[in-house]
Enzyme design. Structure first.
Site, short mmCIF file in Angstrom:
data_model
loop_
_atom_site.label_atom_id
_atom_site.label_comp_id
_atom_site.label_asym_id
_atom_site.label_seq_id
_atom_site.Cartn_x
_atom_site.Cartn_y
_atom_site.Cartn_z
N LYS A 49 37.18 63.11 30.59
CA LYS A 49 36.85 63.87 31.79
C LYS A 49 35.88 64.99 31.38
CE LYS A 49 41.58 62.83 32.03
NZ LYS A 49 41.61 61.58 32.68
N HIS A 83 38.51 57.32 29.05
CA HIS A 83 39.47 58.22 29.68
C HIS A 83 38.96 59.66 29.70
CE1 HIS A 83 43.53 60.29 30.01
NE2 HIS A 83 43.63 59.37 30.93
N ASP A 113 22.79 70.75 33.63
CA ASP A 113 21.58 71.32 33.04
C ASP A 113 21.72 71.43 31.53
OD1 ASP A 113 20.63 71.34 35.61
OD2 ASP A 113 20.96 73.47 35.93
N HIS A 156 49.49 67.11 35.59
CA HIS A 156 48.59 66.28 34.79
C HIS A 156 47.90 67.09 33.69
CE1 HIS A 156 45.00 63.40 34.57
NE2 HIS A 156 46.06 62.63 34.34
N ASP A 166 49.69 80.76 18.82
CA ASP A 166 49.61 82.17 18.41
C ASP A 166 48.54 82.95 19.19
OD1 ASP A 166 51.60 81.90 16.57
OD2 ASP A 166 50.28 81.72 14.83
N LYS A 219 47.02 69.02 30.23
CA LYS A 219 47.23 68.80 28.79
C LYS A 219 46.66 70.01 28.07
CE LYS A 219 46.38 64.40 30.48
NZ LYS A 219 45.73 64.02 31.72
#
Length: 459
Positions: free
Chosen positions: A379, A377, A384, A204, A211, A206
């Site tokens: 995440k 979508h 703090d 999952h 470079d 991404k």
């Protein structure tokens, strides 16, 4: 004669089911999963043996998971940020310390994120590493294909890794075009025969590395819906992180481990990467090859470290008992705990389970909010005024135990302030969830929520 054959076959299937049930009891990750598989395999082996072959394994075999150490040595660094010291357990879990010297940039939503990623790819001189869970053969997918082909034609080493299940509808012609153009392309899949049957274990992650100068990590996949092209879910709300500095080498290492798992070939390690800023970063890779529940431990450690606030954004809210207890304890400590989830469903089973978990979280004093404009979508975690996390990990059992995930933890007041500003805008577009959302739901819908929760271990 036929009846004798059928009887012997039935006896053989039940014996095989009993044997397989023993395997499930010993190897299942959760007691609920062990009980469900054992009952099904003993009582109904005719219908559960084949699904167990594809879904029953609790562990990926042969994957070279990173070493785990008792201490990553962060306490020995006198210049470490106090928050890094507080999160030393996560450094130990990752097997490496927080690295200092990073420049960080929030990329809010698909247009900004893909503009930045395509611009970085266009500047590549040596190599480009690209990994996504989902790649579609649509407008955005073709733009990615063209960008990679152009760099390969210029002599740049280009590697593309995608998940075979997440990208199940990617046509062979898309991949063939890339290969003919000099791009190294591979679907994520284990080379050992015993792993080939497993559909539950998905990559999952991404990420993009260019470079070794910059890296990108977050929740975006490659598809027109991530630019808002999928009704009724649009506008699509997501976030990507661009980072420059030493931790880019850790992103590269994560890609190289997945590439080696899938191809058996080794990519060269990153060279020395100069400091680009002041932020401290820890790249944490988690997945079913780990001996420990690294995904759940990551969230639990972040929540326990909070003293003033924990703001979470997740498309799927299916927490395990450890994470839910950590959130409740944070509330009892006086921490401002807020969880943002979607108001629209892209997977109805998960949405039903999330709705029930949100209701139960409310009873524990956890602030729950539904994002209104489109599908959420994103995440993201803010702890703090100094610690933030962006990655691919959802707050659900699948991300905790079944998916290969990657998260970048950043300790930096300036970046945390950017995250706070972004999340404040998001929460301003939310509706606070109230108990009546569950109480006023039709009875059959409430039953459906409880049924959906039975499948928490695989959601």
């Amino acid at each position: 004669m036929l009846t004798d054959i059928l009887a012997l076959t039935a006896v053989a299937l039940h014996l095989l089911g009993i044997t397989t049930a023993m395997h499930a009891v010993v190897h299942a990750r959760t007691p609920q999963g062990a009980m469900a598989w054992a009952l099904g395999l003993v009582l109904l082996p005719y219908v559960t043996l084949v699904p167990y072959l594809y879904l029953g394994s609790s562990h990926v075999h042969g994957y070279a998971s990173p070493p785990r150490r008792r201490s990553a040595g962060i306490l020995a660094n006198p210049d470490a940020h106090p928050a890094c010291v507080r999160l030393d357990a996560l450094a130990a879990l990752a097997g490496r310390p927080f690295r200092r010297g990073h420049a960080l940039r929030l990329l809010v939503d698909g247009q900004a994120a893909f503009d930045a990623m395509f611009a970085a790819i266009a500047r590549a001189q040596r190599d480009v590493l690209v990994q996504f869970f989902i790649i579609h053969d649509d407008v955005l997918g073709l733009l990615l294909q063209q960008a990679l082909l152009e760099r390969a034609a210029a002599g740049v080493r280009v590697h593309l890794l995608y998940d075979n299940i997440g990208s199940h509808d990617l046509p062979p012609a898309y991949v063939d075009t890339l290969r003919r153009g000099g791009v190294q392309v591979q679907a994520f899949a284990g080379r050992r025969w015993r792993n080939r049957f497993q559909l539950n274990f998905r990559n999952h992650r991404k990420l993009v590395v260019v470079d070794d100068a910059c890296g990108f990590v977050g929740g975006l996949n490659v598809g027109d819906e991530y630019l808002g092209g999928r009704l009724p879910l649009s506008p699509w709300r997501d976030t990507q992180l661009e980072l420059r500095g030493p931790a880019v080498a850790d992103l590269r290492r994560a890609f190289a481990e997945d590439w080696h798992w899938s191809t058996g070939t080794t990519l060269p390690a990153a060279g020395a990467i100069a400091d680009q800023g002041t932020a401290s970063v820890l790249v944490l890779t988690t997945g079913p090859a780990d001996d420990q529940e690294t995904g759940s431990l990551c969230f639990t450690a972040l929540i326990h470290a909070a003293r003033q606030r924990v703001w979470l954004s997740t498309p799927y809210f299916v927490p395990d008992s450890a994470v839910l207890s950590a959130l409740q304890l944070a509330v009892l400590r006086g921490v401002d705990v807020r969880v943002m989830i979607p108001s629209r469903a892209d997977h109805h089973g998960v949405f039903l389970a999330s709705t029930l978990h949100a209701h139960e979280a409310l009873q524990r004093g956890i602030g729950m909010y539904r994002y209104q404009p489109g599908f959420l979508h994103q995440k993201a975690v803010l702890v703090d005024d100094h610690t933030a996390a962006i990655g691919s990990m959802n707050l659900d059992s699948r991300s905790f135990r079944l998916n290969f995930e990657i998260t970048a933890l950043a300790v930096d007041e300036a970046f945390a302030a950017d995250m706070e500003a972004m999340l404040r805008e998001d929460f301003a577009r939310c509706r606070a969830i109230e108990a009546r959302e569950y109480d006023d739901a039709p009875y059959l819908r409430r039953v459906a929520m409880h049924v959906a929760r039975l499948f928490d271990p695989i959601l």
